[in-house]
Enzyme design. Structure first.
Site, PDB file in Angstrom:
ATOM      1  N   HIS A   1       6.831   2.678  -8.384  1.00  0.00           N
ATOM      2  CA  HIS A   1       6.605   2.649  -6.929  1.00  0.00           C
ATOM      3  C   HIS A   1       7.879   2.972  -6.172  1.00  0.00           C
ATOM      4  CE1 HIS A   1       4.155   1.311  -3.388  1.00  0.00           C
ATOM      5  NE2 HIS A   1       5.369   1.430  -2.866  1.00  0.00           N
TER       6      HIS A   1
ATOM      7  N   HIS B   1       9.666   5.701  -2.794  1.00  0.00           N
ATOM      8  CA  HIS B   1       9.485   6.628  -1.658  1.00  0.00           C
ATOM      9  C   HIS B   1      10.645   7.603  -1.641  1.00  0.00           C
ATOM     10  CE1 HIS B   1       6.117   4.439   0.260  1.00  0.00           C
ATOM     11  NE2 HIS B   1       6.644   3.435  -0.425  1.00  0.00           N
TER      12      HIS B   1
ATOM     13  N   GLN C   1       0.753   7.437   5.344  1.00  0.00           N
ATOM     14  CA  GLN C   1       1.557   6.311   5.852  1.00  0.00           C
ATOM     15  C   GLN C   1       0.988   5.695   7.129  1.00  0.00           C
ATOM     16  OE1 GLN C   1       5.377   5.067   5.212  1.00  0.00           O
ATOM     17  NE2 GLN C   1       4.080   3.571   6.212  1.00  0.00           N
TER      18      GLN C   1
ATOM     19  N   HIS D   1      -0.950   1.303  -1.287  1.00  0.00           N
ATOM     20  CA  HIS D   1      -0.230   0.202  -0.668  1.00  0.00           C
ATOM     21  C   HIS D   1      -1.339  -0.732  -0.183  1.00  0.00           C
ATOM     22  CE1 HIS D   1       3.118   2.960  -0.701  1.00  0.00           C
ATOM     23  NE2 HIS D   1       3.919   2.041  -0.206  1.00  0.00           N
TER      24      HIS D   1
ATOM     25  N   GLU E   1      -0.112  -5.309   2.071  1.00  0.00           N
ATOM     26  CA  GLU E   1       1.328  -5.610   2.203  1.00  0.00           C
ATOM     27  C   GLU E   1       1.518  -6.353   3.522  1.00  0.00           C
ATOM     28  OE1 GLU E   1       4.015  -2.286   2.303  1.00  0.00           O
ATOM     29  OE2 GLU E   1       5.780  -3.558   2.090  1.00  0.00           O
TER      30      GLU E   1
ATOM     31  N   ASP F   1      10.665   0.658  -4.857  1.00  0.00           N
ATOM     32  CA  ASP F   1      10.091   0.917  -3.532  1.00  0.00           C
ATOM     33  C   ASP F   1      11.044   1.716  -2.637  1.00  0.00           C
ATOM     34  OD1 ASP F   1       8.248   0.965  -1.490  1.00  0.00           O
ATOM     35  OD2 ASP F   1       8.228  -1.185  -1.107  1.00  0.00           O
TER      36      ASP F   1
HETATM   37 ZN   LIG Z   1       5.890   1.515  -0.840  1.00  0.00          ZN
END
Ligand SMILES: [Zn+2]
Length: 432
Positions: free
Chosen positions: A56, A58, A151, A209, A212, A308
């Protein structure tokens, strides 16, 4: 043989084994291998592990910290807003440049497989274009897997679904989503169903995701488990973060975890990020917010720890060091038992490899000759020391080396140097 590592310790506790490598694959793992090779590495007393894996990340945002400004509050929502400010200024060149710099860090740290989410809410799809190119560029040294990540919400952002489908058409590997960011719980659930249907149609994995948030009523993971089972996607679906599970009612969780196990959901917790982002609305006591890692592992789910973020709008620290990630995960989940500490090591190696579906991962004969020699004797010591990656091997070729850490001591009546490797193995005093 092309390369031989001598007298290695393995993560499963076996010691003093030679690893013979030929044509990019592990040919044999045995004691006292009677063969020679043009290059031999003395791994006496060193842990040799398959590479670290981050399920995971970005990569489109990494190393952008401070542009156009820093995240003053340190919260998830300011991070998302900040990323929104940055997005119009992004070019494929700058994204690729930062991503390649991160890949160099990763290789140096023995991190040779990364699943990265890539934002598809920008109509230009520059990040997709850039990371597909980076994936091609680094493939000899690092496996990069891309997740199409809306996103700003599949339904909340006007062109997100269209762009997500375009990204998949361009060759992005995994279907992503963010149900808790949709406008309502019902819209969130609808997005989970839609994303799973897209994955089923196209034969792709899913990695959302999911939940969260600290809101115990954010229960999209339940829908994710349901849709996974309904569409026959067992084993191909990952719930990332799942932080609301930390705050959920225990009775509800006692029903939820078996449903997740039935659907063979994979789970990725992101301890460095969860511990700084969650619990932000709390005064004291302040929740940790990470999902229920030991309980999910005990129920037989595959659970990984992900990095992450590294130096991006959400997190200003990090250096592609998955041992740092395991270290934080172990602390946050209180996984301090001897077996639990070994599980924390698996959560940054074999477990994420399984989640990413990596072919030929491991130390058995026939596996790819991808491995890391650490300045530590066992997985627990590796986590304790964030041990130096002495040698990183990819497909039988040495791709990175780091000198061992050595401290000279200038004290009278004391030894000339400090050795931080302790008189313990696997976290247990030797001889017990
Ligand atoms: Zn993430």
């Amino acid at each position: 043989m092309d390369l031989i590592l001598r007298k290695a310790n393995l993560p499963d506790g076996r010691e003093g084994l030679d690893i013979g490598i030929a044509e990019g694959r592990i040919a044999t793992v045995e004691a006292g291998l009677e063969a020679s090779a043009p290059k031999e590495i003395d791994a006496t007393g060193r842990l040799v592990t398959p590479p670290f894996v981050d399920a995971h990340f970005h990569m489109d945002a990494t190393l952008s910290y401070g542009f156009p400004r820093v995240n003053a509050s340190g919260t998830l929502l300011e991070g998302i807003a900040l990323w929104g400010e940055l997005k119009p200024h992004l070019t494929a060149e700058t994204i690729a440049e930062r991503a390649l710099a991160y890949c160099d860090w990763a290789v140096g740290r023995g991190l040779l497989a990364i699943r990265t989410h890539v934002d598809v809410c920008d109509d230009r799809l520059v990040a997709v274009e850039a990371l597909l190119e980076v994936k091609r560029k680094v493939r000899d040294v690092l496996d990069l897997q891309l997740v199409a990540f809306p996103q700003d919400g599949l339904f909340r952002s006007p062109n997100a679904e269209k762009n997500l489908l375009r990204a998949l058409d361009l060759g992005v590997d995994v279907v992503g989503g963010i149900p808790h960011f949709e406008r309502t719980m019902a819209e969130g659930a609808r997005s989970v169903a839609r994303l799973c249907a897209i994955a089923a149609e196209r034969g792709l994995p899913v990695d959302l995701h999911c939940d969260e948030t600290d809101d115990p009523l954010s229960r999209h993971v339940e829908t994710l488990a349901f849709e996974t089972q309904r569409l026959g996607l067992q084993g191909r679906v990952t719930g990332s973060h799942l932080t609301s599970m930390h705050s959920m009612d225990n009775y509800y969780v006692s029903k939820l975890i078996p449903l997740m196990a039935e659907a063979e959901l994979n789970v990725v917790a992101n301890p460095l990020i969860n511990i700084v982002i969650q619990g932000r609305h709390d005064s004291y006591p302040k929740r940790r917010g990470m999902t229920r890692v030991p309980e999910l592992m005990a129920a037989g789910l595959t659970v990984a720890f992900g990095h992450d973020c590294v130096m991006d709008p959400w997190y200003s620290l990090g250096s592609a060091d998955m041992l740092q990630v395991a270290h934080m995960g172990l602390h946050v989940a209180q996984m301090t038992g001897a077996e639990a500490m070994r599980q924390a090591f698996q959560a940054v190696t074999v477990n994420p490899a399984r989640i990413m579906g990596l072919e030929g991962y491991g130390l058995e004969p026939g596996c790819h000759a991808d491995l890391v020699v650490l300045q530590a004797r066992d997985p627990v010591e590796a986590i304790r020391l964030s041990a130096t990656r002495l040698v990183v091997v990819r497909r039988g070729r040495v791709v990175a080396e780091t000198a061992p850490l050595k401290t000279s001591l200038k004290l009278e009546g004391r030894p000339a140097s400090v050795d931080y490797t302790g008189p313990w193995r696997d976290g247990v005093p030797e001889g017990r």
